[in-house]
Design a protein around this motif. Structure first.
Motif, short mmCIF file in Angstrom:
data_model
loop_
_atom_site.label_atom_id
_atom_site.label_comp_id
_atom_site.label_asym_id
_atom_site.label_seq_id
_atom_site.Cartn_x
_atom_site.Cartn_y
_atom_site.Cartn_z
N LEU A 61 0.82 -1.21 0.00
CA LEU A 61 0.00 0.00 0.00
C LEU A 61 0.85 1.26 0.00
O LEU A 61 0.66 2.14 -0.85
CB LEU A 61 -0.92 0.01 1.23
N ALA A 267 -6.06 2.86 -1.22
CA ALA A 267 -6.88 2.05 -0.31
C ALA A 267 -7.64 0.94 -1.00
O ALA A 267 -7.94 -0.09 -0.38
CB ALA A 267 -7.86 2.95 0.44
N ARG A 271 -4.49 -1.99 -2.80
CA ARG A 271 -4.88 -3.05 -1.87
C ARG A 271 -5.31 -4.30 -2.62
O ARG A 271 -4.92 -5.43 -2.26
CB ARG A 271 -6.03 -2.56 -0.99
N ASP A 272 -6.13 -4.13 -3.67
CA ASP A 272 -6.75 -5.28 -4.32
C ASP A 272 -6.07 -5.70 -5.62
O ASP A 272 -6.08 -6.88 -5.98
CB ASP A 272 -8.22 -4.99 -4.59
#
Length: 430
Positions: A61, A267, A271-272
């Protein structure tokens, strides 16, 4: 350092985002080679994960070295924030990710890097997205291509491979009228030659691999936000304006204002999707940016000289450099890119495909590589490499026909580059 508009570009490219290391006093930004960061206590950890406090959690991140690079690029571009990632291609997906949903489309210029055309015409279909390709010189066609499902307009400031220069202001006006952001890939121009936000763009992407790093050592990408687009003006961008289930109904635009897009990129996006830039790559790019303006001046100076020589050579059909007075885009380049039209262009070799192959093989100073923006001069035959996956029609539209080679002019002695091209052209057209 306190970044203010009073500082010039040359100062900001060295100092923006960088402060002496508080632990050691180190002047150069350290490489924080760590995966995780110790929380002060349980409440601190919870606040970070709830986006109630800004800090470091995990290097997928955020990372202190990468954070300096993000601040520096955002400052040079005149943006409010930036998110760095693993490559320029990753940056393009990261840029679209908060905007698109299945069934949505992006309207893109026909003059794009071949890999981008493939990514937009083929790969993004797997997300349920689609792309429409339009000649950005035809503003009426651009308007007609934008429909209710369009979520962005995408172009390059100085297009790869042909060096075509986009009239960003004209395209931005069309995008604004339609209520969608204009995304400009500013890789070839860099913020030294062009700051797209000043011409109306909403978002900027970079392959930091190229001119920003400038030494051919690492790959990287960056997405920069102007902070000026109103994500809540319509219901087109629910990822930014509507409640986010993963953060207990938090609304990014309502909560973070001009930084909504940047926070979402970290975020949610990092993150994904996990397209993380590693700290060593960030370090190399930071060092490269320190000399960006000096290098770009030399790239432009050399490109003008080499392009003029090529244009006058009878073994060459044409040269696409917008910095030449004969270019159909000369007036636009002078108006929109007054410091120069970059160091990237193509030229057509008499003798077609086979002559291009011979030329590439005969060069000695130019390196035959699939890259651009290096301090070294580079060459590639796009039709057989970077644009190979495209149809002949798409290759021609992109300026990568079979008789064309792309050159990225470096910072060597221009006379040496001309001599190298001269001997290679002699062999290629014998």
């Amino acid at each position: 350092m306190s970044d203010t508009p009073s500082y010039g570009f040359d100062t900001l490219q060295i100092h923006a985002g960088s402060r002496p290391d508080p632990a050691t006093g180190a002047r150069q930004t350290p490489i924080y080679q760590t995966t995780a960061y110790v929380f002060r206590d349980a409440d601190h950890a919870a606040a970070l994960f709830n986006l109630q406090e800004v800090g470091y959690i995990y290097s997928r991140l955020t990372n202190p070295t990468v954070a300096v690079l993000q601040e520096r690029i955002a400052t040079l571009e005149g943006g409010v924030g930036a998110v760095c990632c693993s490559s320029g291609h990753a940056a393009q997906i990261m840029a679209l990710f908060p905007l698109m949903q299945p069934g949505c489309n992006v309207v893109a210029s026909t003059r794009l890097y071949g890999g981008t055309v493939t990514q937009f015409s083929q790969t993004i279909k797997r997300f349920g997205w689609s792309a429409k390709f339009v000649d950005f010189d035809d503003l009426d066609a651009l308007r007609d291509a934008i429909d209710d499902n369009t979520r962005a307009v995408f172009g390059e400031s100085i297009a790869n491979p042909g060096g075509y220069v986009t009239d960003i202001r004209a395209v931005a006006d069309v995008a604004d009228a339609a209520g969608v952001p204009l995304i400009i890939d500013n890789t070839s121009a860099t913020p030294y030659l062009c700051r797209p936000f000043e011409h109306g763009a909403s978002l900027v992407v970079h392959s930091t691999t190229k001119y920003l790093t400038g030494n051919g050592t690492v790959t990287g990408g960056c997405v920069v936000d102007s902070g000026r687009f109103d994500w809540s003006a319509s219901d087109k961008f629910p990822s930014l304006s509507a409640p986010e289930p993963a953060y207990h109904g938090l609304k990014f635009h309502e909560t973070f204002g001009p930084l909504a897009y940047t926070f979402h990129g970290i975020a949610i996006g990092l993150r994904d999707l996990g397209m993380t830039m590693n700290p060593q790559a960030a370090h190399y790019t930071l060092m490269g940016i320190e000399t960006l303006s000096l290098r770009m001046q030399r790239h432009v100076e050399n490109a003008k000289k080499v392009a003029a020589w090529l244009e006058a050579d009878p073994r060459v059909d044409y040269v696409t450099y917008a910095g030449l007075p004969s270019s159909p885009y000369a007036e636009r380049a002078e108006r929109c890119y007054p410091k120069g039209a970059g160091g990237l262009f193509t030229f057509a070799v008499k003798g077609g495909y086979e002559a291009c192959v011979k030329l590439v093989n005969a060069l000695e100073i130019f390196s035959h590589v699939a890259n651009l923006g290096d301090a070294r001069s580079l060459i590639i035959h796009s039709a057989s490499t970077t644009h190979r996956q495209l149809t002949p029609e798409q290759q021609e539209a992109a300026g990568a026909g079979p008789n064309v080679v792309r050159v990225s002019i470096g910072i060597e002695d221009a006379d040496d580059l001309i001599a190298d091209l001269d001997q290679a052209l002699a062999k290629a057209t014998a």
